[in-house]
Enzyme design. Structure first.
Site, PDB file in Angstrom:
ATOM      1  N   GLU A 107      -5.557  10.467   7.564  1.00 58.33           N
ATOM      2  CA  GLU A 107      -4.172  10.352   8.043  1.00 58.33           C
ATOM      3  C   GLU A 107      -3.952  11.176   9.306  1.00 58.33           C
ATOM      4  O   GLU A 107      -3.176  10.805  10.172  1.00 58.33           O
ATOM      5  CB  GLU A 107      -3.185  10.792   6.941  1.00 58.33           C
ATOM      6  CG  GLU A 107      -3.117   9.870   5.727  1.00 58.33           C
ATOM      7  CD  GLU A 107      -2.068   8.755   5.864  1.00 58.33           C
ATOM      8  OE1 GLU A 107      -1.135   8.917   6.663  1.00 58.33           O
ATOM      9  OE2 GLU A 107      -2.215   7.728   5.174  1.00 58.33           O
ATOM     10  N   CYS A 121      -3.995  -0.837  -2.552  1.00 56.95           N
ATOM     11  CA  CYS A 121      -4.033   0.606  -2.791  1.00 56.95           C
ATOM     12  C   CYS A 121      -4.752   0.800  -4.116  1.00 56.95           C
ATOM     13  O   CYS A 121      -4.355   0.212  -5.137  1.00 56.95           O
ATOM     14  CB  CYS A 121      -2.603   1.140  -2.868  1.00 56.95           C
ATOM     15  SG  CYS A 121      -2.464   2.830  -3.497  1.00 56.95           S
ATOM     16  N   CYS A 178     -11.098   3.827  -2.092  1.00 56.36           N
ATOM     17  CA  CYS A 178      -9.819   4.188  -1.479  1.00 56.36           C
ATOM     18  C   CYS A 178      -9.779   3.492  -0.134  1.00 56.36           C
ATOM     19  O   CYS A 178     -10.757   3.515   0.613  1.00 56.36           O
ATOM     20  CB  CYS A 178      -9.703   5.703  -1.302  1.00 56.36           C
ATOM     21  SG  CYS A 178      -8.240   6.210  -0.351  1.00 56.36           S
ATOM     22  N   HIS A 183      -8.442   4.212   2.557  1.00 55.98           N
ATOM     23  CA  HIS A 183      -8.586   5.060   3.748  1.00 55.98           C
ATOM     24  C   HIS A 183     -10.058   5.261   4.121  1.00 55.98           C
ATOM     25  O   HIS A 183     -10.375   5.529   5.276  1.00 55.98           O
ATOM     26  CB  HIS A 183      -7.979   6.451   3.503  1.00 55.98           C
ATOM     27  CG  HIS A 183      -6.492   6.487   3.569  1.00 55.98           C
ATOM     28  ND1 HIS A 183      -5.703   6.002   2.555  1.00 55.98           N
ATOM     29  CD2 HIS A 183      -5.637   6.951   4.529  1.00 55.98           C
ATOM     30  CE1 HIS A 183      -4.428   6.181   2.888  1.00 55.98           C
ATOM     31  NE2 HIS A 183      -4.357   6.749   4.070  1.00 55.98           N
ATOM     32  N   ASP A 242       0.851  -1.192   0.000  1.00 59.47           N
ATOM     33  CA  ASP A 242       0.000   0.000   0.000  1.00 59.47           C
ATOM     34  C   ASP A 242       0.884   1.237   0.000  1.00 59.47           C
ATOM     35  O   ASP A 242       2.065   1.169   0.345  1.00 59.47           O
ATOM     36  CB  ASP A 242      -0.902   0.010   1.232  1.00 59.47           C
ATOM     37  CG  ASP A 242      -1.832   1.226   1.231  1.00 59.47           C
ATOM     38  OD1 ASP A 242      -2.504   1.432   0.202  1.00 59.47           O
ATOM     39  OD2 ASP A 242      -1.864   1.972   2.220  1.00 59.47           O
ATOM     40  N   SER A 243       0.288   2.353  -0.366  1.00 59.33           N
ATOM     41  CA  SER A 243       1.034   3.607  -0.359  1.00 59.33           C
ATOM     42  C   SER A 243       1.323   4.078   1.069  1.00 59.33           C
ATOM     43  O   SER A 243       2.142   4.961   1.255  1.00 59.33           O
ATOM     44  CB  SER A 243       0.234   4.676  -1.091  1.00 59.33           C
ATOM     45  OG  SER A 243      -1.004   4.873  -0.444  1.00 59.33           O
TER      46      SER A 243
END
Lengths: 273, 273
Positions: free
Chosen positions: A151, A72, A184, A186, A9-10
């Protein structure tokens, strides 16, 4: 011999996918690599995302992985086909599982997709949906504020609600979709905010759960399921700050993340590029 | 060239799977074969079920199918491994998709399974579940009255409710499961009765929806998805009474079932047996 499954993943977003993989495949061993140092991938060029992804893949191939999960959406959008062609192990992305799950639950064939700029620009979701059913209509929307918000740990409260409301308003105006794909990794962390904003009549699909389900099928299909039922020991790697990564990971998993080593990807060979 | 997907069942129950396959894969062409004449398979011996299944498979192989879906739990339980070994095309059963879907949604790892005597006796569901997660606890129950009830069209009303209540009571007493797999393709037709009897806290899994989803993945994984978006023309075959089959099929599909020819399976070669 027990072989691990690689997850890339990023950054930390793919941990939502890893958590579901570990829950639905509790006998499998996972090696997670998050490129936290160079996150987010969303605004980066295709060339950069491909280069970074291959560096991660080559690092994991040296760990003798039996399957690769690209956790990702941006990396999946830009590199999945190439990885599937060039690697001899099964490679799974997060886009097609979300697309198939949406097709399963949508009744009116109008499906919404939210994701990073890169994912939306790539048209990967509309392409995946329409390759299965060309009559599906897709409303997609890039949501740049969501990744930084997650984040920063801003997952609830009036400020987060405001960001979600403002960001989703173009999608809400076209109020015909009955299914929304969180494109996504996230976004599952703000799933409740998105669900509240869109309304309870919208079915919200989390790619993580769906990807784990498909990984399970592909393991079985290739006769790669781990037979040994002993508790596996997973490994987590980050290119960025170890303590920060450990904090996030520990807050997302029931058990403390045990092993965590930094890796400098530019020292890793990238011969397969 | 467009190649069809073969779907076999012991009778009409597999039409619930076919309907989902056609909904989730609207560009694919399907050939359905129901062995209505020799239905139900549930109480038959393994040897009989294997012989009948191979007869159906050989009939469909002559139609040049690109994938086979065994839309009957009993036939899946007894023949899937053998079919997957011997055929060169992908073969999908209805048991593993149900198992993986249950693992995805269950939170307490206690999963119930209901099915025919044959399916329950085969231990196929517990084996499928435990091969992925050995810590899962399975409560299974054979429900012999359900198939005849559905075949007679008794899908609602106090009498049907009574049958469901009496049949499920042993399972209900062990009230710890949070997920229940409908391990027979007839059961989705009485899903509401089962859900009401078990309670809204139980997640009920229909194998048809889950099998269609996995068929979609396996087609994509093997690069077999139909690219042509023209409306496909499906074929339905039955070994039994054509008009009776047509009536049932028409009541289950939005559009009338167009083509329906009888086939006498004992005239079909069974060289692959």
């Amino acid at each position: 011999m027990t072989k691990p499954i690689g997850v890339i993943d990023s950054g930390v977003g793919g941990l939502t996918v890893a958590r579901e993989l570990m829950r639905q495949l509790p006998q499998e061993t996972f090696i997670y690599l998050g490129d936290t140092l160079r996150c987010p991938y969303g605004p980066r060029s295709e060339q950069e995302v491909r280069a970074f992804t291959w560096q991660m893949v080559n690092f994991l191939l040296e760990k003798n992985i039996k399957m690769l999960v690209v956790a990702c959406n941006t990396a999946t959008a830009y590199t999945l086909n190439e990885l599937q062609e060039k690697l001899s192990i099964p490679v799974i992305g997060v886009i097609e599982p979300g697309a198939r799950a949406a097709i399963k639950v949508s009744q009116n064939k109008r499906i919404g997709v939210i994701g990073t700029e890169g994912t939306i620009r790539s048209r990967a979701y509309p392409n995946a949906l329409k390759s299965i059913d060309s009559s599906i209509r897709v409303n997609d929307l890039a949501c740049p504020p969501f990744v930084p918000m997650v984040e920063e740990g801003m997952l609830t409260g009036p400020e987060a609600e405001g960001v979600v409301e403002r960001t989703l308003s173009p999608l809400k105006k076209m109020n015909h979709i009955d299914t929304l794909i969180l494109g996504c990794t996230h976004y599952p962390l703000i799933k409740d905010l998105v669900q509240n904003e869109m309304g309870s009549h919208i079915q919200v699909i989390s790619s993580g759960e769906e990807t784990a389900r498909e990984a399970s099928l592909i393991l079985a299909y290739n006769n790669l399921l781990e037979k040994n039922a002993e508790a596996p020991v997973h490994e987590f790697y980050t290119t960025g700050d170890m303590e920060k990564f450990r904090l996030v990971a520990n807050s997302w998993f029931d058990e403390p993340v045990r092993i965590l080593r930094p890796v400098e990807l530019h020292h890793v060979q990238s011969s397969a590029m």
